[in-house]
Design a protein around this motif. Sequence first.
Motif, PDB file in Angstrom:
ATOM      1  N   ASP A 189       0.833  -1.203   0.000  1.00  0.00           N
ATOM      2  CA  ASP A 189       0.000   0.000   0.000  1.00  0.00           C
ATOM      3  C   ASP A 189       0.867   1.253   0.000  1.00  0.00           C
ATOM      4  N   GLN A 190       1.942   1.225   0.808  1.00  0.00           N
ATOM      5  CA  GLN A 190       2.806   2.403   0.889  1.00  0.00           C
ATOM      6  C   GLN A 190       3.451   2.684  -0.466  1.00  0.00           C
ATOM      7  N   PHE A 191       3.945   1.664  -1.141  1.00  0.00           N
ATOM      8  CA  PHE A 191       4.566   1.873  -2.435  1.00  0.00           C
ATOM      9  C   PHE A 191       3.551   2.375  -3.454  1.00  0.00           C
ATOM     10  N   ARG A 192       2.287   1.929  -3.316  1.00  0.00           N
ATOM     11  CA  ARG A 192       1.248   2.386  -4.239  1.00  0.00           C
ATOM     12  C   ARG A 192       1.005   3.889  -4.079  1.00  0.00           C
ATOM     13  N   TYR A 193       0.845   4.351  -2.836  1.00  0.00           N
ATOM     14  CA  TYR A 193       0.540   5.776  -2.668  1.00  0.00           C
ATOM     15  C   TYR A 193       1.759   6.634  -3.004  1.00  0.00           C
ATOM     16  N   GLN A 194       2.973   6.078  -2.826  1.00  0.00           N
ATOM     17  CA  GLN A 194       4.157   6.831  -3.219  1.00  0.00           C
ATOM     18  C   GLN A 194       4.235   6.982  -4.739  1.00  0.00           C
ATOM     19  N   SER A 195       3.747   5.980  -5.461  1.00  0.00           N
ATOM     20  CA  SER A 195       3.716   6.102  -6.919  1.00  0.00           C
ATOM     21  C   SER A 195       2.755   7.212  -7.336  1.00  0.00           C
ATOM     22  N   VAL A 196       1.678   7.385  -6.575  1.00  0.00           N
ATOM     23  CA  VAL A 196       0.739   8.478  -6.856  1.00  0.00           C
ATOM     24  C   VAL A 196       1.416   9.825  -6.585  1.00  0.00           C
ATOM     25  N   GLU A 197       2.142   9.913  -5.461  1.00  0.00           N
ATOM     26  CA  GLU A 197       2.884  11.135  -5.149  1.00  0.00           C
ATOM     27  C   GLU A 197       3.836  11.495  -6.284  1.00  0.00           C
ATOM     28  N   GLN A 198       4.584  10.498  -6.755  1.00  0.00           N
ATOM     29  CA  GLN A 198       5.557  10.744  -7.826  1.00  0.00           C
ATOM     30  C   GLN A 198       4.858  11.193  -9.098  1.00  0.00           C
ATOM     31  N   HIS A 199       3.687  10.611  -9.366  1.00  0.00           N
ATOM     32  CA  HIS A 199       2.920  11.002 -10.554  1.00  0.00           C
ATOM     33  C   HIS A 199       2.509  12.470 -10.478  1.00  0.00           C
ATOM     34  N   GLY A 206       5.101  21.131 -15.608  1.00  0.00           N
ATOM     35  CA  GLY A 206       4.278  22.291 -15.906  1.00  0.00           C
ATOM     36  C   GLY A 206       2.856  21.941 -16.283  1.00  0.00           C
ATOM     37  N   THR A 207       2.528  20.653 -16.310  1.00  0.00           N
ATOM     38  CA  THR A 207       1.153  20.248 -16.614  1.00  0.00           C
ATOM     39  C   THR A 207       0.201  20.785 -15.559  1.00  0.00           C
ATOM     40  N   LEU A 208       0.659  20.740 -14.301  1.00  0.00           N
ATOM     41  CA  LEU A 208      -0.086  21.360 -13.204  1.00  0.00           C
ATOM     42  C   LEU A 208       0.701  22.568 -12.725  1.00  0.00           C
ATOM     43  N   GLY A 209       0.118  23.748 -12.836  1.00  0.00           N
ATOM     44  CA  GLY A 209       0.793  24.952 -12.383  1.00  0.00           C
ATOM     45  C   GLY A 209       0.358  25.355 -10.988  1.00  0.00           C
ATOM     46  N   ARG A 210       0.977  26.388 -10.460  1.00  0.00           N
ATOM     47  CA  ARG A 210       0.646  26.877  -9.125  1.00  0.00           C
ATOM     48  C   ARG A 210      -0.807  27.341  -9.088  1.00  0.00           C
ATOM     49  N   GLY A 211      -1.553  26.839  -8.117  1.00  0.00           N
ATOM     50  CA  GLY A 211      -2.950  27.188  -7.979  1.00  0.00           C
ATOM     51  C   GLY A 211      -3.899  26.283  -8.742  1.00  0.00           C
ATOM     52  N   ASP A 212      -3.361  25.383  -9.595  1.00  0.00           N
ATOM     53  CA  ASP A 212      -4.230  24.495 -10.362  1.00  0.00           C
ATOM     54  C   ASP A 212      -4.832  23.418  -9.464  1.00  0.00           C
ATOM     55  N   LYS A 213      -6.005  22.966  -9.864  1.00  0.00           N
ATOM     56  CA  LYS A 213      -6.684  21.912  -9.112  1.00  0.00           C
ATOM     57  C   LYS A 213      -6.178  20.544  -9.535  1.00  0.00           C
ATOM     58  N   LEU A 214      -5.925  19.657  -8.550  1.00  0.00           N
ATOM     59  CA  LEU A 214      -5.515  18.295  -8.836  1.00  0.00           C
ATOM     60  C   LEU A 214      -6.710  17.481  -9.341  1.00  0.00           C
ATOM     61  N   PRO A 215      -6.463  16.405 -10.075  1.00  0.00           N
ATOM     62  CA  PRO A 215      -7.569  15.533 -10.480  1.00  0.00           C
ATOM     63  C   PRO A 215      -8.333  15.044  -9.252  1.00  0.00           C
ATOM     64  N   SER A 216      -9.620  14.853  -9.400  1.00  0.00           N
ATOM     65  CA  SER A 216     -10.413  14.363  -8.269  1.00  0.00           C
ATOM     66  C   SER A 216      -9.983  12.952  -7.889  1.00  0.00           C
ATOM     67  N   LEU A 217     -10.328  12.546  -6.682  1.00  0.00           N
ATOM     68  CA  LEU A 217      -9.960  11.214  -6.200  1.00  0.00           C
ATOM     69  C   LEU A 217     -10.497  10.133  -7.129  1.00  0.00           C
ATOM     70  N   ARG A 218     -11.745  10.283  -7.551  1.00  0.00           N
ATOM     71  CA  ARG A 218     -12.369   9.270  -8.408  1.00  0.00           C
ATOM     72  C   ARG A 218     -11.711   9.232  -9.789  1.00  0.00           C
ATOM     73  N   THR A 219     -11.409  10.409 -10.334  1.00  0.00           N
ATOM     74  CA  THR A 219     -10.790  10.462 -11.662  1.00  0.00           C
ATOM     75  C   THR A 219      -9.425   9.779 -11.659  1.00  0.00           C
ATOM     76  N   LEU A 220      -8.581  10.131 -10.666  1.00  0.00           N
ATOM     77  CA  LEU A 220      -7.241   9.552 -10.614  1.00  0.00           C
ATOM     78  C   LEU A 220      -7.299   8.070 -10.252  1.00  0.00           C
ATOM     79  N   SER A 221      -8.298   7.693  -9.459  1.00  0.00           N
ATOM     80  CA  SER A 221      -8.483   6.282  -9.126  1.00  0.00           C
ATOM     81  C   SER A 221      -8.729   5.469 -10.390  1.00  0.00           C
ATOM     82  N   ARG A 222      -9.562   5.979 -11.281  1.00  0.00           N
ATOM     83  CA  ARG A 222      -9.827   5.271 -12.537  1.00  0.00           C
ATOM     84  C   ARG A 222      -8.593   5.285 -13.448  1.00  0.00           C
TER      85      ARG A 222
END
Length: 481
Positions: free
Chosen positions: A10-20, A28-44
């Motif tokens: 589980d720890q390695f899985r969530y770290q892969s999400v952090e790295q992503h 630069g795909t996500l800039g300062r102030g940009d919203k992260l993908p929702s939990l459901r979107t990134l889960s899929r």
Amino acid sequence: MIEQTENWKDQFRYQSVEQHIMGLIESGTLGRGDKLPSLRTLSRTMSLSISTISQAYVELEKKGVVESRPRSGFFVRASSHRLPAPTRCDPTPAEPKRVSRNKLILTVLETVGNKEIVPLGVICPGTELLPGKSMARIMNQVVRENADTSLAYETVSGNPELRRQLAFQALERGDRFGPDDMIITNGAIEAVYITLRSLTRPGDIVCIQSPSYYCFLQLLETLGLRVVEISSCPNYGIDPAELREVLDKYDIRACIFSPNFNNPDGSLTPDDAKKEIVSMLAERDIPLVEDDVAGDLHFGPVRPATFKHFDERGLVVLCSSFSKTIAPGYRIGWMVPGRFRDKALEIKATTNVCGASPTQMAVAEFLRQGLYERHIKRLRAAFAKQADTMHLHMGRHFPPGTRVTRPQGGMVLWVELPESVDSVKYFYAAKAEGVGIAPGSIFSTQNKFNNFIRLSCGGAWTPEIENGLSVLGDIATGMAR
């Protein structure tokens, strides 16, 4: 045991999400102030559970990378950015020089074991990350069951079971040597000392990479040896072409290199370059002293090869230890001296006869029970996480012009400060504020790296370390003006 294994998956899985997410920010795909993908979107998208994605977002929030907004989601913080990596890499070799850094090095070493200093200057894993309870249990067991043996002298070459377990480890990574090819030492420094005593005489010229571990420079100074430096680049380690130029110009008696996550710049020399270097030195019959204490601390999925892996003539002397992985205080190191084994045994016997019996027995049993692999996986993850967290906080506190390496393993960060910052003055100013660092000038025989410092990322993140980085940033900002 199954539950523990699943927790680490589980720890390695969530770290892969952090790295992503960090990759999206850095590209630069996500800039300062940009919203992260929702939990459901990134889960899929990543085929991971919502709880894993949520845990990763919470960890990123703790690091200060993102911030949560009620009923809105997670957003990239405005102050979230990484410092660039150092670009300085001088390929010009210097003339052979006597080493004269001992006094300053001793001053830096005064912080070792000092509980009053924030430990950013000493490369030592935090005790909270080490297997203290397991080692205490095993030590009690081996001494109780082998009371007479634990009181007696060990053989000069070291505990047979420890050497056997080390040989098993070597076999798994493809190195070809057995228990009888090894000598147990009191840490890796003694292994390097024995090797240099075996290979050189005062006045001989030794080639090292620059920057290089200051204790090696201290040892070379003590033995009266001269030094030629070749550059170690954070991006690619040692350049075989530069080494060839030095070998053609000077009578080199030995080389000391740390190809895997060099201390202090964290550089990793590619395996094809290692093979070329070993072949080049073999053509000239020049021994190579290899420091591999950080080889097991790779952040990627595959352990990098050693120089020894490519050695066909016994000219590579592999030196390593468990000081950075299991127990610094146990002082368990080892060497594979190749064709120099007889001379190395003679020097070992006349230096301190042998290592301590109880600690050798305990580490051997730790390895035999299969505890090392599980432990080292956790340690790698902790060091990678600490390096990442320190990067982010340094980006927030340090002045413009600061650069920091992004190592692929190990436990060091090599920091380039603005040119107006003198690292020795910086060291004393930080020490006065209760924060330890290592000034860059002690990692070379030349007047190089005067605006560099080395920081340790070997402990768990604490408020003390967070405050220490803030203090260091304030000092650097003041000196940069």
